[in-house]
Design an enzyme around this catalytic site. Structure first.
Site, PDB file in Angstrom:
ATOM      1  N   ASN A 274      26.790  47.702  36.320  1.00 50.51           N
ATOM      2  CA  ASN A 274      26.956  47.430  34.806  1.00 50.51           C
ATOM      3  C   ASN A 274      26.893  45.849  34.823  1.00 50.51           C
ATOM      4  OD1 ASN A 274      27.689  46.665  32.230  1.00 50.51           O
ATOM      5  ND2 ASN A 274      29.558  48.018  32.508  1.00 50.51           N
TER       6      ASN A 274
ATOM      7  N   ARG B 113      27.717  43.627  32.908  1.00 54.05           N
ATOM      8  CA  ARG B 113      28.934  43.144  32.179  1.00 54.05           C
ATOM      9  C   ARG B 113      30.212  43.235  32.843  1.00 54.05           C
ATOM     10  NH1 ARG B 113      27.847  46.313  26.742  1.00 54.05           N
ATOM     11  NH2 ARG B 113      27.051  47.839  28.203  1.00 54.05           N
ATOM     12  N   CYS B 114      30.180  43.898  34.108  1.00 50.28           N
ATOM     13  CA  CYS B 114      31.340  44.141  34.641  1.00 50.28           C
ATOM     14  C   CYS B 114      31.279  42.953  35.972  1.00 50.28           C
ATOM     15  CB  CYS B 114      31.446  45.510  35.454  1.00 50.28           C
ATOM     16  SG  CYS B 114      32.585  45.940  36.434  1.00 50.28           S
ATOM     17  N   GLY B 115      32.496  42.209  35.997  1.00 48.53           N
ATOM     18  CA  GLY B 115      32.583  41.228  37.149  1.00 48.53           C
ATOM     19  C   GLY B 115      32.675  41.919  38.595  1.00 48.53           C
TER      20      GLY B 115
ATOM     21  N   ARG C  21      28.929  42.749  39.413  1.00 45.79           N
ATOM     22  CA  ARG C  21      28.234  41.616  39.559  1.00 45.79           C
ATOM     23  C   ARG C  21      28.443  41.082  41.011  1.00 45.79           C
ATOM     24  NH1 ARG C  21      29.590  40.097  34.419  1.00 45.79           N
ATOM     25  NH2 ARG C  21      30.972  38.558  35.201  1.00 45.79           N
TER      26      ARG C  21
END
Length: 117
Positions: A7, A9-11, A14
């Site tokens: 995802n 948008r997930c730190g 990433r």
């Protein structure tokens, strides 16, 4: 090949993907929010994770709280909820062969990666 349910948008997701890209060039990034996994795919992932379906659920997500919390759900119903609402899937999931982990902890990802080389 390493696969990652990612995802962007997930730190944590990433960071996990960045770590994997430093170590490995053959990575399949699966954007599971854009292309949700099927029931069968989730069952395979659960088997590779060696966990119960409820352990794959992000139980603090509002969708879970509103629709499923405090309900008696069997494993098939939980898996169905994950396919209908992929945001509920814990992330990132790193898969190598027949094993998988939830890659939220960098140390676990490192150990998993080193074992799977």
């Amino acid at each position: 090949m390493i696969q990652i349910y990612h995802n962007p948008r997930c730190g944590k997701s990433r960071n996990c993907l960045a770590f994997l890209r430093e170590k490995e060039s053959n990575i399949e990034v699966m954007h599971y929010l854009d292309t949700p996994p099927t029931v069968e795919e989730i069952k395979i992932v659960i088997q590779k994770l060696n966990m119960q379906p409820i352990q794959l659920v992000r139980v603090k997500e509002s969708i879970w709280i509103e629709k499923y919390k405090n309900k008696s759900l069997n494993e098939d119903a939980i898996i169905q909820a994950l396919t209908e609402h992929p945001i509920l899937i814990e992330r990132p999931i790193v898969i190598k062969g027949e094993k998988a982990i939830i890659g939220r902890n960098p140390e676990l990802v490192t150990q998993f990666f080193l074992k799977s080389i």
